[in-house]
Write a protein that holds these residues in place. Sequence first.
Motif, PDB file in Angstrom:
ATOM      1  N   GLU A  49       0.779  -0.902  -0.011  1.00 48.55           N
ATOM      2  CA  GLU A  49       0.041  -0.523  -0.089  1.00 48.55           C
ATOM      3  C   GLU A  49       1.474   1.316   0.133  1.00 48.55           C
ATOM      4  OE1 GLU A  49      -3.904   1.471   2.383  1.00 48.55           O
ATOM      5  OE2 GLU A  49      -2.260   0.484   3.287  1.00 48.55           O
ATOM      6  N   GLU A  50       0.761   2.263  -1.373  1.00 47.23           N
ATOM      7  CA  GLU A  50       0.335   2.645  -0.870  1.00 47.23           C
ATOM      8  C   GLU A  50       0.037   4.795  -1.185  1.00 47.23           C
ATOM      9  OE1 GLU A  50       5.176   2.668  -3.007  1.00 47.23           O
ATOM     10  OE2 GLU A  50       4.092   3.592  -4.134  1.00 47.23           O
ATOM     11  N   HIS A  51       0.624   5.967  -0.179  1.00 46.42           N
ATOM     12  CA  HIS A  51      -0.149   6.703  -0.472  1.00 46.42           C
ATOM     13  C   HIS A  51       0.371   7.783  -1.144  1.00 46.42           C
ATOM     14  CE1 HIS A  51      -2.943   4.928   1.578  1.00 46.42           C
ATOM     15  NE2 HIS A  51      -2.202   3.895   2.785  1.00 46.42           N
ATOM     16  N   SER A  52       0.047   8.953  -2.559  1.00 48.88           N
ATOM     17  CA  SER A  52       0.784   9.815  -3.105  1.00 48.88           C
ATOM     18  C   SER A  52       0.094  11.238  -2.291  1.00 48.88           C
ATOM     19  CB  SER A  52       0.875   9.544  -3.915  1.00 48.88           C
ATOM     20  OG  SER A  52       1.428   8.696  -4.822  1.00 48.88           O
ATOM     21  N   VAL A  53       0.952  12.015  -2.340  1.00 45.50           N
ATOM     22  CA  VAL A  53       0.713  13.696  -2.022  1.00 45.50           C
ATOM     23  C   VAL A  53       1.370  14.452  -3.792  1.00 45.50           C
ATOM     24  CG1 VAL A  53       0.332  13.890  -0.471  1.00 45.50           C
ATOM     25  CG2 VAL A  53       2.535  14.579  -1.125  1.00 45.50           C
ATOM     26  N   PRO A  54       1.010  15.878  -3.713  1.00 44.68           N
ATOM     27  CA  PRO A  54       0.993  16.369  -4.803  1.00 44.68           C
ATOM     28  C   PRO A  54       2.617  16.633  -5.121  1.00 44.68           C
ATOM     29  CG  PRO A  54      -0.168  17.728  -4.069  1.00 44.68           C
ATOM     30  CD  PRO A  54      -0.467  16.423  -3.068  1.00 44.68           C
ATOM     31  N   ALA A  55       3.607  16.216  -3.981  1.00 44.06           N
ATOM     32  CA  ALA A  55       4.495  16.611  -3.951  1.00 44.06           C
ATOM     33  C   ALA A  55       5.336  15.539  -4.928  1.00 44.06           C
ATOM     34  CB  ALA A  55       6.007  16.839  -2.856  1.00 44.06           C
ATOM     35  N   ASP A  56       4.341  14.012  -4.854  1.00 42.66           N
ATOM     36  CA  ASP A  56       4.432  12.664  -6.068  1.00 42.66           C
ATOM     37  C   ASP A  56       4.489  13.259  -7.387  1.00 42.66           C
ATOM     38  OD1 ASP A  56       5.989  11.747  -2.897  1.00 42.66           O
ATOM     39  OD2 ASP A  56       3.937  11.160  -2.872  1.00 42.66           O
ATOM     40  N   LEU A  57       4.288  14.648  -7.786  1.00 37.40           N
ATOM     41  CA  LEU A  57       3.441  13.959  -8.782  1.00 37.40           C
ATOM     42  C   LEU A  57       4.594  13.907 -10.312  1.00 37.40           C
ATOM     43  CD1 LEU A  57       1.451  15.201 -11.079  1.00 37.40           C
ATOM     44  CD2 LEU A  57       2.628  17.839 -10.907  1.00 37.40           C
ATOM     45  N   PHE A  58       6.078  14.111  -9.700  1.00 40.87           N
ATOM     46  CA  PHE A  58       7.053  13.833 -11.380  1.00 40.87           C
ATOM     47  C   PHE A  58       7.351  12.617 -10.762  1.00 40.87           C
ATOM     48  CE2 PHE A  58      10.952  13.748 -12.798  1.00 40.87           C
ATOM     49  CZ  PHE A  58      11.425  14.961 -13.976  1.00 40.87           C
ATOM     50  N   THR A  59       7.028  11.950  -9.726  1.00 41.47           N
ATOM     51  CA  THR A  59       7.589  10.653  -9.747  1.00 41.47           C
ATOM     52  C   THR A  59       6.135   9.828 -10.544  1.00 41.47           C
ATOM     53  OG1 THR A  59       8.605  10.478  -7.298  1.00 41.47           O
ATOM     54  CG2 THR A  59       7.222   8.270  -7.601  1.00 41.47           C
ATOM     55  N   LEU A  60       4.654   9.875  -9.771  1.00 42.05           N
ATOM     56  CA  LEU A  60       3.933   9.638 -10.257  1.00 42.05           C
ATOM     57  C   LEU A  60       4.087   9.097 -12.390  1.00 42.05           C
ATOM     58  CD1 LEU A  60       1.256  10.513  -8.202  1.00 42.05           C
ATOM     59  CD2 LEU A  60       2.120   8.695  -7.976  1.00 42.05           C
TER      60      LEU A  60
END
Length: 320
Positions: free
Chosen positions: A289-300
């Motif tokens: 399970e992972e949870h993303s936030v806007p700071a992860d946009l490059f990663t996504l």
Amino acid sequence: MRRMWWPVARSVDLDQPQPALLLGERLVVWRTASGQAVVQSRRCPHRGGDMTQGKVHGEALACPYHGWQFGAQGGCTHVPSLDDQAKRPAKARLDAYPVREQWGHVWTVLDGPGLDFYHVPVWEGVALDWMAGTPLDSTTGVAVAIENFRDVAHFPFVHEATMGPSPHVVEPLQVKRNGLMITMDRHLDAGTGEWAGDGDCEMHYHCAAPGLATITYDYGAKGRRVVAGFPSPMEYDHVMIFWGVANERGFKGSSLEQNCVLEEAVYREDLPIAGALEPREVDWDGAYEEHSVPADLFTLNYRRAFGDFVALAEKAEERA
């Protein structure tokens, strides 16, 4: 992954044959007397000698065990124990792989000719002088290594020593994706860390799936400098991080040697943290399970690009 180009050695190290491990394949990387870089299978087909222990004889590499020599194309060119060289075993050869020297490193592809090599548009028309950094062994997969290089939210926690105190809150990221390429521009305030030497600048991030991550620092009239990382997959979750720094010719800031020392310090701050992640490679199957936030946009966006790379490689496999 076998259809993509990966670095396997630094060009400056080829005064002696170098060992490499790429996707489980044991390789030898060497340079002929005429200057050609060569990548081949490491095991001598006679009695299994390790060709990385061998010596270069002109345009051939000799096995350390019985002296059998093999040319750049892999064929056996000399067997010392034979009086009649015409009787050399016709099938005795090393597997030879395509080679490209770029950015101070030797690159190869296991299932050639390979997909298109990386292209960095921001470097077009810029004369860059390169210095290859010390290769770094990292117990992570390629995607984790690239994501770590691209991640901006970990700076205050992992890189305070080299970057100095930095804001915890990440501004809205202006990320763009075009196929396998992801780009982002950010302004860098020099701060009080080791990066303060050259002053404020504009940072141009460029990433390409599966394995290229670069930052170009633009200091305006002083010129530009670059750090680039290209982790090479020894195994699924184990990479050798090849990397380098470059200065625009005539750069009026820090030297290549200074940049290399700084960037290696940054890398070494990352190694114990990234190497302890669970899992050690991106969880493509969704088992964690992972949870993303806007700071992860490059990663996504990188993960989407990686999916496109897989589809492209699969089409190449089908055509082959």
